[in-house]
Scaffold this active site. Structure first.
Site, PDB file in Angstrom:
ATOM      1  CG  ASP A  67      -0.226  -0.218   2.333  1.00  0.00           C
ATOM      2  OD1 ASP A  67       0.969  -0.494   2.691  1.00  0.00           O
ATOM      3  OD2 ASP A  67      -0.917  -0.863   3.533  1.00  0.00           O
ATOM      4  CG  ASN A 134      -8.749  -1.575  12.242  1.00  0.00           C
ATOM      5  OD1 ASN A 134      -7.842  -2.192  11.760  1.00  0.00           O
ATOM      6  ND2 ASN A 134      -9.066  -0.452  11.677  1.00  0.00           N
ATOM      7  CG  HIS A 136      -5.607  -2.216   9.068  1.00  0.00           C
ATOM      8  ND1 HIS A 136      -5.514  -1.244   9.865  1.00  0.00           N
ATOM      9  CD2 HIS A 136      -4.387  -2.415   8.860  1.00  0.00           C
ATOM     10  CE1 HIS A 136      -4.399  -0.674   9.953  1.00  0.00           C
ATOM     11  NE2 HIS A 136      -3.747  -1.136   9.457  1.00  0.00           N
ATOM     12  CD  GLU A 141      -8.457   1.079   8.087  1.00  0.00           C
ATOM     13  OE1 GLU A 141      -8.604   0.140   8.864  1.00  0.00           O
ATOM     14  OE2 GLU A 141      -8.066   2.093   8.312  1.00  0.00           O
TER      15      GLU A 141
HETATM   16  C1  GLP Z   1      -0.270  -0.128   8.494  1.00  0.00           C
HETATM   17  C2  GLP Z   1       0.171  -0.564   7.044  1.00  0.00           C
HETATM   18  C3  GLP Z   1      -0.156  -2.149   7.497  1.00  0.00           C
HETATM   19  C4  GLP Z   1       0.491  -2.522   8.759  1.00  0.00           C
HETATM   20  C5  GLP Z   1      -0.201  -1.875   9.947  1.00  0.00           C
HETATM   21  C6  GLP Z   1       0.233  -2.307  11.523  1.00  0.00           C
HETATM   22  O1  GLP Z   1      -0.707   1.059   8.504  1.00  0.00           O
HETATM   23  N1  GLP Z   1      -0.766  -0.407   6.103  1.00  0.00           N
HETATM   24  O2  GLP Z   1       0.398  -3.063   6.461  1.00  0.00           O
HETATM   25  O3  GLP Z   1       0.632  -4.152   8.898  1.00  0.00           O
HETATM   26  O4  GLP Z   1      -0.426  -0.762   9.889  1.00  0.00           O
HETATM   27  O5  GLP Z   1       1.589  -1.616  11.667  1.00  0.00           O
HETATM   28  P1  GLP Z   1       2.308  -1.744  12.708  1.00  0.00           P
HETATM   29  O6  GLP Z   1       3.137  -2.857  12.517  1.00  0.00           O
HETATM   30  O7  GLP Z   1       3.243  -0.297  12.807  1.00  0.00           O
HETATM   31  O8  GLP Z   1       1.674  -1.946  13.949  1.00  0.00           O
END
Ligand code: GLP
Length: 239
Positions: A67, A134, A136, A141
């Site tokens: 993304d 959440n 995702h 989402e």
């Molecule tokens: C995001 C990304 C995800 C990621 C998630 C968790 O914003 N788009 O791909 O898995 O957040 O992030 P973190 O590892 O910082 O908790």
């Protein structure tokens, strides 16, 4: 699912990096799906160290990131392009790397081009995934269709506030992003999900033990035949 509960975040990163390294070395994979966020940083550090030590090469690997934020250029330090450059692309040589372009004039066209690039590369062999609080995956989402494709999405308030530390002020966090869809992610031949810390315990329980539901996008991984899950004891606390 192949569930591995490990002592701490360091052990999770080492295990995930070892799995990727072994599959790259044996030429079992040619395409690799990559993720951003805090979780994979130590995985990239471990893999980069192996490359620096000449134990491993990504020269034959083409990567696709999940993304990118809408409106952030590759030069913006908060963009996922810049994140990947800092933590991985600046340290290893890949055959090619792809991220959706958050500056594309036509996001729908960009999403389709990204899907086409994945297809042209023969699909993704192994997809690295983190998980949002959440549930995702990528930026899919809760409420995202389980067969969704790469597209423009609106970010939830919870995701925007979780990612706010990456921006000068919370108001700078973009409201939208381009993300691979859940359907796109599920087409990868193998999945590697990592999570650490108590903040992820609820999401991990919903993803692994809950019903398969759009309420928890990561629960879609239960539909996949080959999923490796590496989590620490804190993230596993509610299993
Ligand atoms: C995001 C990304 C995800 C990621 C998630 C968790 O914003 N788009 O791909 O898995 O957040 O992030 P973190 O590892 O910082 O908790």
């Amino acid at each position: 699912m192949n569930l591995h509960i490990l002592k701490d975040a360091g052990a999770v990163a080492r295990a995930a990096a070892s799995l990727i390294a072994q599959k790259v070395k044996s030429a079992e994979i040619r395409t690799l799906g990559l993720a951003t966020g805090r979780s994979p940083i130590a995985v990239y550090d471990d893999l980069s160290a192996r490359v620096a030590a000449k134990e491993l090469s990504f020269a034959g690997i083409t990567s696709f990131n999940l993304d990118e934020y809408i409106g952030l250029s590759a030069q913006n330090p908060a963009s996922f392009h810049a994140f990947m450059q800092r933590h991985f692309f600046g340290k290893v040589t890949l055959a090619a790397h792809h991220l959706p372009d958050g500056m594309a004039a036509d996001p729908a066209h960009e999403a389709q081009s990204f899907e086409n690039a994945i297809k042209q590369a023969g699909g993704i062999d192994l997809q690295l995934l983190g998980i949002g609080r959440n549930g995702h995956i990528g930026f899919n989402e809760p409420g995202s269709a389980l067969d969704s494709r790469t597209r423009l999405v609106t970010l939830s308030d919870s995701t925007r506030s979780a990612n706010a530390p990456d921006f000068p002020t919370p108001g700078d966090v973009p409201h939208s992003a381009l993300t691979m869809g859940i359907g796109t992610i599920l087409e990868a031949r193998e999945q590697l999900l990592i999570a650490t810390g108590t903040a992820k315990a609820c999401a991990i329980r919903a993803a692994l033990r809950g019903p398969v539901s759009a309420d928890c996008p990561a629960s879609a991984l239960q539909l996949h035949a080959l999923v490796h899950v590496f989590i620490d004891e804190d993230a596993a606390a509610l299993l």
